[in-house]
Design a protein around this motif. Structure first.
Motif, PDB file in Angstrom:
ATOM      1  N   ALA A   1      48.832  69.241  45.145  1.00  0.00           N
ATOM      2  CA  ALA A   1      49.840  70.162  45.681  1.00  0.00           C
ATOM      3  C   ALA A   1      50.602  69.553  46.852  1.00  0.00           C
ATOM      4  O   ALA A   1      51.417  70.238  47.479  1.00  0.00           O
ATOM      5  N   GLY A   2      50.325  68.299  47.164  1.00  0.00           N
ATOM      6  CA  GLY A   2      51.059  67.605  48.215  1.00  0.00           C
ATOM      7  C   GLY A   2      50.447  67.697  49.596  1.00  0.00           C
ATOM      8  O   GLY A   2      51.064  67.258  50.575  1.00  0.00           O
ATOM      9  N   ARG A   3      49.250  68.233  49.706  1.00  0.00           N
ATOM     10  CA  ARG A   3      48.596  68.336  51.008  1.00  0.00           C
ATOM     11  C   ARG A   3      47.848  67.033  51.319  1.00  0.00           C
ATOM     12  O   ARG A   3      47.317  66.373  50.417  1.00  0.00           O
ATOM     13  N   SER A   4      47.809  66.703  52.604  1.00  0.00           N
ATOM     14  CA  SER A   4      47.002  65.555  53.031  1.00  0.00           C
ATOM     15  C   SER A   4      45.551  66.018  53.146  1.00  0.00           C
ATOM     16  O   SER A   4      45.250  67.019  53.799  1.00  0.00           O
ATOM     17  N   VAL A   5      44.650  65.292  52.476  1.00  0.00           N
ATOM     18  CA  VAL A   5      43.258  65.742  52.357  1.00  0.00           C
ATOM     19  C   VAL A   5      42.310  64.582  52.637  1.00  0.00           C
ATOM     20  O   VAL A   5      42.489  63.478  52.120  1.00  0.00           O
ATOM     21  N   LEU A   6      41.309  64.870  53.449  1.00  0.00           N
ATOM     22  CA  LEU A   6      40.231  63.927  53.713  1.00  0.00           C
ATOM     23  C   LEU A   6      38.919  64.567  53.283  1.00  0.00           C
ATOM     24  O   LEU A   6      38.613  65.692  53.676  1.00  0.00           O
ATOM     25  N   LEU A   7      38.140  63.861  52.466  1.00  0.00           N
ATOM     26  CA  LEU A   7      36.813  64.332  52.069  1.00  0.00           C
ATOM     27  C   LEU A   7      35.761  63.462  52.741  1.00  0.00           C
ATOM     28  O   LEU A   7      35.846  62.227  52.693  1.00  0.00           O
ATOM     29  N   LEU A   8      34.782  64.099  53.356  1.00  0.00           N
ATOM     30  CA  LEU A   8      33.694  63.404  54.041  1.00  0.00           C
ATOM     31  C   LEU A   8      32.391  63.653  53.292  1.00  0.00           C
ATOM     32  O   LEU A   8      31.967  64.798  53.146  1.00  0.00           O
ATOM     33  N   GLU A   9      31.757  62.585  52.830  1.00  0.00           N
ATOM     34  CA  GLU A   9      30.499  62.679  52.087  1.00  0.00           C
ATOM     35  C   GLU A   9      29.410  61.895  52.797  1.00  0.00           C
ATOM     36  O   GLU A   9      29.585  60.718  53.126  1.00  0.00           O
ATOM     37  N   ARG A  10      28.282  62.535  53.013  1.00  0.00           N
ATOM     38  CA  ARG A  10      27.167  61.929  53.738  1.00  0.00           C
ATOM     39  C   ARG A  10      26.547  60.761  52.975  1.00  0.00           C
ATOM     40  O   ARG A  10      26.181  59.738  53.569  1.00  0.00           O
ATOM     41  N   LEU A  11      26.403  60.912  51.655  1.00  0.00           N
ATOM     42  CA  LEU A  11      25.711  59.912  50.851  1.00  0.00           C
ATOM     43  C   LEU A  11      26.624  58.730  50.528  1.00  0.00           C
ATOM     44  O   LEU A  11      27.815  58.740  50.844  1.00  0.00           O
ATOM     45  N   GLY A  12      26.051  57.759  49.853  1.00  0.00           N
ATOM     46  CA  GLY A  12      26.802  56.543  49.555  1.00  0.00           C
ATOM     47  C   GLY A  12      27.743  56.663  48.386  1.00  0.00           C
ATOM     48  O   GLY A  12      28.531  55.752  48.123  1.00  0.00           O
ATOM     49  N   GLU A  13      27.673  57.772  47.651  1.00  0.00           N
ATOM     50  CA  GLU A  13      28.595  58.014  46.549  1.00  0.00           C
ATOM     51  C   GLU A  13      28.856  59.510  46.455  1.00  0.00           C
ATOM     52  O   GLU A  13      28.014  60.321  46.839  1.00  0.00           O
ATOM     53  N   PRO A  14      30.038  59.892  45.958  1.00  0.00           N
ATOM     54  CA  PRO A  14      30.300  61.324  45.787  1.00  0.00           C
ATOM     55  C   PRO A  14      29.580  61.857  44.561  1.00  0.00           C
ATOM     56  O   PRO A  14      29.073  61.109  43.734  1.00  0.00           O
ATOM     57  N   GLY A  15      29.551  63.174  44.453  1.00  0.00           N
ATOM     58  CA  GLY A  15      28.973  63.799  43.274  1.00  0.00           C
ATOM     59  C   GLY A  15      27.907  64.825  43.568  1.00  0.00           C
ATOM     60  O   GLY A  15      27.730  65.768  42.804  1.00  0.00           O
ATOM     61  N   GLY A  16      27.154  64.640  44.662  1.00  0.00           N
ATOM     62  CA  GLY A  16      26.101  65.606  44.965  1.00  0.00           C
ATOM     63  C   GLY A  16      25.104  65.699  43.828  1.00  0.00           C
ATOM     64  O   GLY A  16      24.492  64.709  43.432  1.00  0.00           O
ATOM     65  N   ALA A  17      24.958  66.905  43.275  1.00  0.00           N
ATOM     66  CA  ALA A  17      24.015  67.116  42.176  1.00  0.00           C
ATOM     67  C   ALA A  17      24.603  66.766  40.815  1.00  0.00           C
ATOM     68  O   ALA A  17      23.883  66.752  39.821  1.00  0.00           O
ATOM     69  N   THR A  18      25.914  66.468  40.765  1.00  0.00           N
ATOM     70  CA  THR A  18      26.542  66.131  39.484  1.00  0.00           C
ATOM     71  C   THR A  18      26.750  64.626  39.396  1.00  0.00           C
ATOM     72  O   THR A  18      27.880  64.130  39.365  1.00  0.00           O
TER      73      THR A  18
END
Length: 516
Positions: free
Chosen positions: A26-43
């Motif tokens: 949608a054109g928004r500036s977004v930063l995602l912060l993940e604690r682990l070494g890869e994204p995904g969590g339980a997936t």
């Protein structure tokens, strides 16, 4: 990394990735912060057994609630595959091994019911109840990606008094006991109310009904499908779309504090090199409500408690069954129910509620590779290797608090013994070994999941599920993702329509931020 963004997303689970992708597109500036070494969590998909090329969906494994709308909106390269068999439940009647197979066509299912119960009445009741839940699925599932209806609006959408009373007003045990007489059939129906939920069929708070509802409405059909390429395929598709849209994804970045005045927020994060801060107009929390409360300094919500044993296995071959009427390749292709008769489920719940591990622990198993062998390397697939995933019920976290390792081993042994009771050979004889000669088997309790994934109390839904209508205490929560702060939104499983592999909370949090 910039110093300010339109939105900072905390956590990198699939719901957080859905929110990130929607906002970035949608054109928004977004930063995602993940604690682990890869994204995904339980997936995620991972190779837990050294030297074995088997990418298991380690924590979550089936897909029902992910809307086609999300896949379509984000143009995800992700597919699921239907299972030919819904379930198989072994038992012993009159000293003879038998069982209930649901799948393979109506005639096959009807014959299996007749073989188990002696007539067609149970099958007729099954079909009638499936029609009831099917009606609910068609009417309710489309509302999950729309603004949150109030209770009266959802009831009008359901437009059936019997369906509403059965699912929303009376304990699900009432409906099951009124419609079915066979204990095994009752138990098979009830299991959908107990996955990840510690409850009795007649609990007056209806937490079992809420769990049942989400398990039977997925996709508008209630079907549970296998993710092609494993659950990690969903994570990879979401990461690709989020990054292609311009979002920044930072792994090894743990959010440690969120400060906000309701209009602007500042997020403090920690990396291996120290701490940093970033500003944002909006914060979206893929974390649990408990963790968000800790980050913002708010009073925590009610404690959550998971109640499952999760076991992953790699087999050299499928085990033979004691029931000669069913091929193991059919029995394990769907959900293989173990010790899940109605009475057995009630006893296991009562024992666990009294503080004891269930003496006859209920569980269910499925084999991903019978539907999608692509998660195995070519050598293992050619040699006939298979994966099994076991999900044990009625194992609340409190039972592991004193000695997690000892309780884990005790419950695992009892659970596998119940499986062995229906096999013509012990499951241990079928296990593959890893590069070090150890059996390819891992088991995880709620406390293990809390430690590894920060699921509160090991609860796979972040807490008890809620009915998908507005809470009277928060009538202005348009999307079911609001918190105490106008610019902070839940986008994880703890949102009002969270739980399961769905992406729905991520979609809804993004819609809230976009003002839709």
């Amino acid at each position: 990394m910039r110093s300010s963004y339109d939105a900072v997303v905390l956590g990198g689970g699939h719901n957080a990735l859905v929110a990130t992708a929607y906002l970035a597109r949608a054109g928004r500036s977004v930063l995602l912060l993940e604690r682990l070494g890869e994204p995904g969590g339980a997936t995620v998909s991972s190779r837990p057994f050294p030297g074995r090329d088997a990418a298991l969906s380690r924590y979550s494994y089936l897909v029902s609630l992910l809307p086609r709308k999300v896949v379509r909106d984000l143009d995800l390269d992700f597919r699921v595959r239907a299972r030919d068999v819904s379930s198989y439940t072994p038992t012993v009647r009159g000293g003879v091994p038998t069982g209930l197979l649901v799948g393979g066509g109506r005639a096959r299912t009807r014959a299996s019911f007749a073989r188990l119960t002696g007539d067609d009445r149970a099958y007729a009741a099954w079909r009638e109840f499936a029609a009831l839940t099917g009606h609910a699925a068609r009417r309710i599932f489309p509302t999950l990606t729309e603004p949150l209806p109030d209770k009266a609006e959802l009831r009008r959408a359901v437009d059936d008094d019997t369906v509403w009373r059965t699912l929303f007003e009376e304990p699900i045990g009432t409906a099951i006991e009124a419609r079915f007489t066979d204990d095994l059939v009752r138990g098979v129906v009830l299991t959908d109310a107990l996955i990840g939920t510690f409850a009795d069929a007649h609990d007056p708070d209806l937490r079992q009904n809420r769990c049942f509802l989400y398990h039977v409405i997925g996709g508008g059909t209630g079907d549970w499908n296998v993710p092609v390429g494993g659950m990690g395929a969903l994570t990879r598709a979401l990461v690709d779309r989020a990054r292609a849209a311009g979002a920044e994804l930072r792994t090894g970045h743990e959010a440690v504090r969120v400060e906000t005045d309701g209009r602007r927020a500042e997020v403090t994060y920690r990396t291996a090199d120290g701490e940093g801060t970033v500003a944002a107009r909006h914060v979206l929390a893929g974390t649990s409500p408990q963790e968000l409360a800790a980050l913002t300094g708010q009073a925590p919500p009610a404690p959550a408690e998971g109640c499952q044993l999760k076991v992953n296995m790699l087999l050299k071959r499928l085990p033979k069954l004691r029931d000669p009427a069913v091929d193991p390749h059919e029995a394990f292709a769907g959900t293989f129910h173990i010790a899940e008769g109605y009475g057995e489920l009630a006893r296991a719940h009562a024992e666990a509620a009294s503080g004891c591990l269930p003496s006859v622990p209920p569980s269910e198993i499925y084999c991903h590779t019978l539907t999608d062998p692509t998660i195995l390397g070519p050598d293992l697939a050619e040699r006939g290797y298979q994966t099994l995933t076991l999900f044990g019920l009625h194992a609340p976290a409190r039972l592991f608090a004193a000695d997690n390792a000892t309780a884990r081993e005790k419950l695992l042994a009892a659970t596998l013994a119940q499986l062995d009771a229906h096999l013509a050979e012990p499951i241990a004889d079928c296990l593959a070994t890893d590069a070090d000669g150890r059996p390819c088997l891992e088991a995880k309790t709620p406390l293990d999941l809390e430690r590894e994934l920060r699921l509160p109390g090991g609860h796979i839904f972040h807490g008890d599920l809620a009915f998908p209508y507005a809470d009277d205490e928060a009538p202005d929560d348009r999307w079911g993702v609001a918190t105490a702060y106008p610019n902070v939104h839940l986008c994880g499983a703890g949102a009002r329509r969270g739980g399961g592999v769905s992406g729905i909370p991520g979609h809804n949090a993004a819609m809230a931020v976009l003002g839709l």
